[in-house]
Design a protein around this motif. Structure first.
Motif, PDB file in Angstrom:
ATOM      1  N   THR A 144     -53.768  21.764  25.195  1.00 47.78           N
ATOM      2  CA  THR A 144     -54.337  22.186  26.467  1.00 47.78           C
ATOM      3  C   THR A 144     -55.204  23.409  26.217  1.00 47.78           C
ATOM      4  OG1 THR A 144     -52.551  23.717  26.988  1.00 47.78           O
ATOM      5  CG2 THR A 144     -52.260  21.425  27.699  1.00 47.78           C
ATOM      6  N   MET A 145     -55.999  23.745  27.211  1.00 44.22           N
ATOM      7  CA  MET A 145     -56.930  24.861  27.085  1.00 44.22           C
ATOM      8  C   MET A 145     -56.217  26.213  27.016  1.00 44.22           C
ATOM      9  SD  MET A 145     -60.318  25.394  29.406  1.00 44.22           S
ATOM     10  CE  MET A 145     -61.563  26.635  29.017  1.00 44.22           C
ATOM     11  N   PHE A 146     -54.984  26.309  27.545  1.00 45.91           N
ATOM     12  CA  PHE A 146     -54.298  27.600  27.521  1.00 45.91           C
ATOM     13  C   PHE A 146     -53.551  27.850  26.218  1.00 45.91           C
ATOM     14  CE2 PHE A 146     -51.693  24.708  30.217  1.00 45.91           C
ATOM     15  CZ  PHE A 146     -50.558  24.596  29.422  1.00 45.91           C
ATOM     16  N   ASN A 147     -53.654  26.928  25.272  1.00 42.92           N
ATOM     17  CA  ASN A 147     -53.111  27.141  23.933  1.00 42.92           C
ATOM     18  C   ASN A 147     -54.251  27.299  22.938  1.00 42.92           C
ATOM     19  OD1 ASN A 147     -50.470  26.939  24.845  1.00 42.92           O
ATOM     20  ND2 ASN A 147     -50.378  24.735  24.518  1.00 42.92           N
ATOM     21  N   GLY A 148     -53.906  27.467  21.691  1.00 45.33           N
ATOM     22  CA  GLY A 148     -54.900  27.615  20.636  1.00 45.33           C
ATOM     23  C   GLY A 148     -54.239  27.434  19.287  1.00 45.33           C
ATOM     24  N   SER A 153     -63.436  23.540  18.465  1.00 49.66           N
ATOM     25  CA  SER A 153     -62.181  23.547  19.232  1.00 49.66           C
ATOM     26  C   SER A 153     -62.203  22.478  20.313  1.00 49.66           C
ATOM     27  CB  SER A 153     -61.946  24.921  19.854  1.00 49.66           C
ATOM     28  OG  SER A 153     -61.782  25.908  18.860  1.00 49.66           O
ATOM     29  N   LEU A 154     -63.355  22.317  20.968  1.00 50.92           N
ATOM     30  CA  LEU A 154     -63.480  21.295  22.003  1.00 50.92           C
ATOM     31  C   LEU A 154     -63.321  19.903  21.408  1.00 50.92           C
ATOM     32  CD1 LEU A 154     -64.064  20.627  24.966  1.00 50.92           C
ATOM     33  CD2 LEU A 154     -66.512  20.631  24.399  1.00 50.92           C
ATOM     34  N   SER A 155     -63.908  19.689  20.239  1.00 52.29           N
ATOM     35  CA  SER A 155     -63.772  18.392  19.565  1.00 52.29           C
ATOM     36  C   SER A 155     -62.315  18.115  19.221  1.00 52.29           C
ATOM     37  CB  SER A 155     -64.635  18.379  18.298  1.00 52.29           C
ATOM     38  OG  SER A 155     -64.435  17.183  17.569  1.00 52.29           O
ATOM     39  N   LEU A 156     -61.608  19.151  18.751  1.00 52.00           N
ATOM     40  CA  LEU A 156     -60.199  18.991  18.385  1.00 52.00           C
ATOM     41  C   LEU A 156     -59.350  18.634  19.591  1.00 52.00           C
ATOM     42  CD1 LEU A 156     -57.757  19.263  16.490  1.00 52.00           C
ATOM     43  CD2 LEU A 156     -57.796  21.738  16.951  1.00 52.00           C
ATOM     44  N   ILE A 157     -59.503  19.379  20.682  1.00 54.04           N
ATOM     45  CA  ILE A 157     -58.654  19.141  21.847  1.00 54.04           C
ATOM     46  C   ILE A 157     -58.967  17.798  22.498  1.00 54.04           C
ATOM     47  CG2 ILE A 157     -60.111  20.326  23.548  1.00 54.04           C
ATOM     48  CD1 ILE A 157     -57.610  21.470  24.799  1.00 54.04           C
ATOM     49  N   ARG A 158     -60.233  17.387  22.445  1.00 49.12           N
ATOM     50  CA  ARG A 158     -60.633  16.109  23.049  1.00 49.12           C
ATOM     51  C   ARG A 158     -60.058  14.906  22.297  1.00 49.12           C
ATOM     52  NH1 ARG A 158     -61.463  16.084  28.231  1.00 49.12           N
ATOM     53  NH2 ARG A 158     -63.265  17.296  28.955  1.00 49.12           N
ATOM     54  N   GLN A 159     -59.657  15.100  21.057  1.00 45.29           N
ATOM     55  CA  GLN A 159     -59.014  14.021  20.306  1.00 45.29           C
ATOM     56  C   GLN A 159     -57.627  13.703  20.853  1.00 45.29           C
ATOM     57  OE1 GLN A 159     -59.052  14.745  16.033  1.00 45.29           O
ATOM     58  NE2 GLN A 159     -60.990  15.861  16.226  1.00 45.29           N
ATOM     59  N   HIS A 160     -57.062  14.641  21.618  1.00 48.72           N
ATOM     60  CA  HIS A 160     -55.679  14.496  22.092  1.00 48.72           C
ATOM     61  C   HIS A 160     -55.557  14.534  23.611  1.00 48.72           C
ATOM     62  CE1 HIS A 160     -54.237  15.209  17.947  1.00 48.72           C
ATOM     63  NE2 HIS A 160     -55.231  16.071  17.895  1.00 48.72           N
ATOM     64  N   ASN A 161     -56.548  15.078  24.288  1.00 47.52           N
ATOM     65  CA  ASN A 161     -56.458  15.283  25.733  1.00 47.52           C
ATOM     66  C   ASN A 161     -57.738  14.757  26.384  1.00 47.52           C
ATOM     67  OD1 ASN A 161     -56.288  16.238  28.378  1.00 47.52           O
ATOM     68  ND2 ASN A 161     -55.365  18.193  27.774  1.00 47.52           N
ATOM     69  N   CYS A 203     -54.666  20.570  32.108  1.00 47.70           N
ATOM     70  CA  CYS A 203     -53.653  19.555  32.419  1.00 47.70           C
ATOM     71  C   CYS A 203     -53.277  18.840  31.130  1.00 47.70           C
ATOM     72  CB  CYS A 203     -54.184  18.548  33.428  1.00 47.70           C
ATOM     73  SG  CYS A 203     -54.451  19.243  35.072  1.00 47.70           S
ATOM     74  N   PRO A 204     -52.012  18.859  30.756  1.00 48.15           N
ATOM     75  CA  PRO A 204     -51.618  18.224  29.497  1.00 48.15           C
ATOM     76  C   PRO A 204     -51.521  16.713  29.602  1.00 48.15           C
ATOM     77  CG  PRO A 204     -49.701  19.102  30.604  1.00 48.15           C
ATOM     78  CD  PRO A 204     -50.897  19.518  31.437  1.00 48.15           C
ATOM     79  N   VAL A 205     -51.581  16.090  28.447  1.00 51.83           N
ATOM     80  CA  VAL A 205     -51.244  14.675  28.329  1.00 51.83           C
ATOM     81  C   VAL A 205     -49.751  14.633  28.030  1.00 51.83           C
ATOM     82  CG1 VAL A 205     -51.612  12.571  27.014  1.00 51.83           C
ATOM     83  CG2 VAL A 205     -53.540  14.085  27.484  1.00 51.83           C
ATOM     84  N   PHE A 206     -48.980  14.008  28.897  1.00 51.81           N
ATOM     85  CA  PHE A 206     -47.528  14.095  28.769  1.00 51.81           C
ATOM     86  C   PHE A 206     -46.990  13.060  27.786  1.00 51.81           C
ATOM     87  CE2 PHE A 206     -48.262  16.325  32.756  1.00 51.81           C
ATOM     88  CZ  PHE A 206     -47.491  17.451  32.555  1.00 51.81           C
ATOM     89  N   GLU A 207     -47.213  13.349  26.528  1.00 52.65           N
ATOM     90  CA  GLU A 207     -46.721  12.483  25.456  1.00 52.65           C
ATOM     91  C   GLU A 207     -46.131  13.333  24.345  1.00 52.65           C
ATOM     92  OE1 GLU A 207     -49.835   9.915  24.192  1.00 52.65           O
ATOM     93  OE2 GLU A 207     -50.128   8.972  26.147  1.00 52.65           O
ATOM     94  N   GLY A 208     -44.906  13.778  24.537  1.00 56.57           N
ATOM     95  CA  GLY A 208     -44.207  14.533  23.504  1.00 56.57           C
ATOM     96  C   GLY A 208     -44.960  15.772  23.069  1.00 56.57           C
ATOM     97  N   CYS A 225     -46.061  24.610  25.191  1.00 59.23           N
ATOM     98  CA  CYS A 225     -46.393  25.979  24.793  1.00 59.23           C
ATOM     99  C   CYS A 225     -46.633  26.141  23.294  1.00 59.23           C
ATOM    100  CB  CYS A 225     -45.277  26.932  25.224  1.00 59.23           C
ATOM    101  SG  CYS A 225     -45.185  27.187  27.015  1.00 59.23           S
ATOM    102  N   LEU A 226     -46.550  25.077  22.527  1.00 63.42           N
ATOM    103  CA  LEU A 226     -46.727  25.160  21.073  1.00 63.42           C
ATOM    104  C   LEU A 226     -48.176  25.433  20.676  1.00 63.42           C
ATOM    105  CD1 LEU A 226     -44.630  22.193  19.623  1.00 63.42           C
ATOM    106  CD2 LEU A 226     -44.379  24.606  18.984  1.00 63.42           C
ATOM    107  N   ALA A 227     -48.342  26.109  19.557  1.00 65.12           N
ATOM    108  CA  ALA A 227     -49.674  26.261  18.968  1.00 65.12           C
ATOM    109  C   ALA A 227     -50.197  24.896  18.540  1.00 65.12           C
ATOM    110  CB  ALA A 227     -49.611  27.200  17.768  1.00 65.12           C
ATOM    111  N   TRP A 228     -51.508  24.725  18.603  1.00 62.08           N
ATOM    112  CA  TRP A 228     -52.105  23.435  18.254  1.00 62.08           C
ATOM    113  C   TRP A 228     -51.705  22.991  16.852  1.00 62.08           C
ATOM    114  CZ3 TRP A 228     -57.863  24.422  20.067  1.00 62.08           C
ATOM    115  CH2 TRP A 228     -57.894  24.381  21.479  1.00 62.08           C
ATOM    116  N   ASN A 229     -51.879  23.845  15.864  1.00 65.84           N
ATOM    117  CA  ASN A 229     -51.546  23.474  14.477  1.00 65.84           C
ATOM    118  C   ASN A 229     -50.281  24.188  14.010  1.00 65.84           C
ATOM    119  OD1 ASN A 229     -52.988  25.910  14.474  1.00 65.84           O
ATOM    120  ND2 ASN A 229     -53.820  25.585  12.425  1.00 65.84           N
TER     121      ASN A 229
END
Length: 339
Positions: A200-204, A174-182, A189-194, A245-249
């Motif tokens: 973010t960590m509060f999603n899954g 999960s950390l590897s996945l999120i680090r590809q985008h954030n 803290c989100p990356v503000f790109e659409g 607030c969207l799910a990652w996948n």
């Protein structure tokens, strides 16, 4: 001539989201732009309970869409006490409760603790359920409240940094996945790109094991010509919520929904502003319920859904609007089959 009496529903159920109760004074969200009513959220739950108790047609069940208590409870060593307080309100209600897990459940409790707790509805309801594979700690199951209708509860944090031991392969993946985008040091803290804001960590998200299980449930529902409502804390349609607030996948889950005829509705919480979108390709309704936690004490945020053969009618209270969800016309074509 007297009017014909209104057709009674086949069954009804209640919905409520993001109670986030804590015995604390009012506060604000992370950016300090939105007021949060931690203590008075309990009274709003009582208002919902009393409404359901007084209904002419009692709800068959209640959907609690996640974030039942706030994460601040953990820092005050009040997680168990806060949960007891909220569950006491539900226990004096008119029907069994199906609890969904959100990010605040994991701020307060470990996944193993949640699986043993009263928030694992499969342990505490008098109803047959079809649960996700027992060899995985996924909290997902389906149940049928009435012939021809199925409800599926999904685990939106099956793939997540929350509730997983940092040494586990699931956490590392999960950390590897999120680090590809954030790339932010603080992953909340989100990356503000659409739509990338969702990483973010509060999603899954949903693992392949869970998605394969969902496929099997929906395939069976197609064959039996059932109508299916899917429930999760995290929304999965970009037009039913803010991207953060969207799910990652979400796209994988949407693809599965679109490949089956049986799905009529997807219900979620998480986005306290709520949202709604009808998928133009499938006619599936995506409802994101407004959150109790950001509802002023003089208002409400819950709903009661009446289910008929051809539709569901949501009667909202306070911030929750009335809506009619007509079932997709494709369900009436008995010659069609899922591809």
């Amino acid at each position: 001539m007297e009017n014909c009496p209104e057709q009674p529903p086949l069954f009804t159920f209640g919905v409520i989201a993001d109670i986030q109760y804590a015995d604390l004074d009012d506060g604000y969200n992370f950016t300090r732009t939105r007021r949060r009513y931690y203590r008075s959220s309990l009274q709003l739950l009582r208002n919902a309970r009393e409404s359901w108790l007084e209904s002419a047609v009692k709800p068959e069940f209640i959907l609690q869409l996640g974030d039942i208590i706030d994460g601040f409870n953990k820092g005050h060593d009040a997680s168990d006490r806060a949960l007891d307080t909220v569950l006491a309100e539900f226990s004096s209600g008119p029907a069994e409760v199906h609890h969904v897990w959100g990010n605040h459940e994991f701020y307060n409790f470990s996944r193993s603790a949640l699986l043993r707790s009263r928030l694992n509805s499969t342990l505490h309801i008098d109803r047959t359920v079809n649960a996700a594979p027992a060899d995985r700690d996924i909290y997902a199951y389906s149940f049928s409240p009435f012939p021809g209708f199925t409800f599926v509860i999904l685990d939106g944090y099956d793939v997540s940094l929350l509730g997983r031991e940092e040494s586990s392969p699931l956490y590392k993946d999960s950390l590897s996945l999120i680090r590809q985008h954030n790339s932010n040091e603080d992953l909340n803290c989100p990356v503000f790109e659409g739509l990338e804001q969702r990483f973010t960590m509060f999603n899954g998200g949903y693992s392949k094991v869970q998605l394969d299980w969902l496929e099997s449930v929906l395939t069976s529902a197609d064959e039996n010509k059932e109508k299916v409502t899917i429930v999760s804390h995290l929304p999965v349609h970009p037009r039913s919520t803010t991207p953060i607030c969207l799910a990652w996948n979400y796209d994988e889950l949407l693809s599965i929904i679109r490949s089956h005829l049986c799905v009529v509705c997807f219900m979620a919480g998480h986005d306290h502003d709520g949202g709604y979108h009808k998928d133009k390709d499938t006619g599936v309704h995506h409802l994101t319920l407004k959150g109790v936690i950001e509802t002023p004490p003089d208002s409400n945020a819950f709903g009661t859904v009446s289910v008929y053969e051809d539709r569901m009618e949501l009667r909202g209270s306070g911030r929750v609007k009335d809506r009619v969800f007509l079932f997709p016309s494709r369900l009436q074509d008995t010659d069609q089959r899922a591809t």
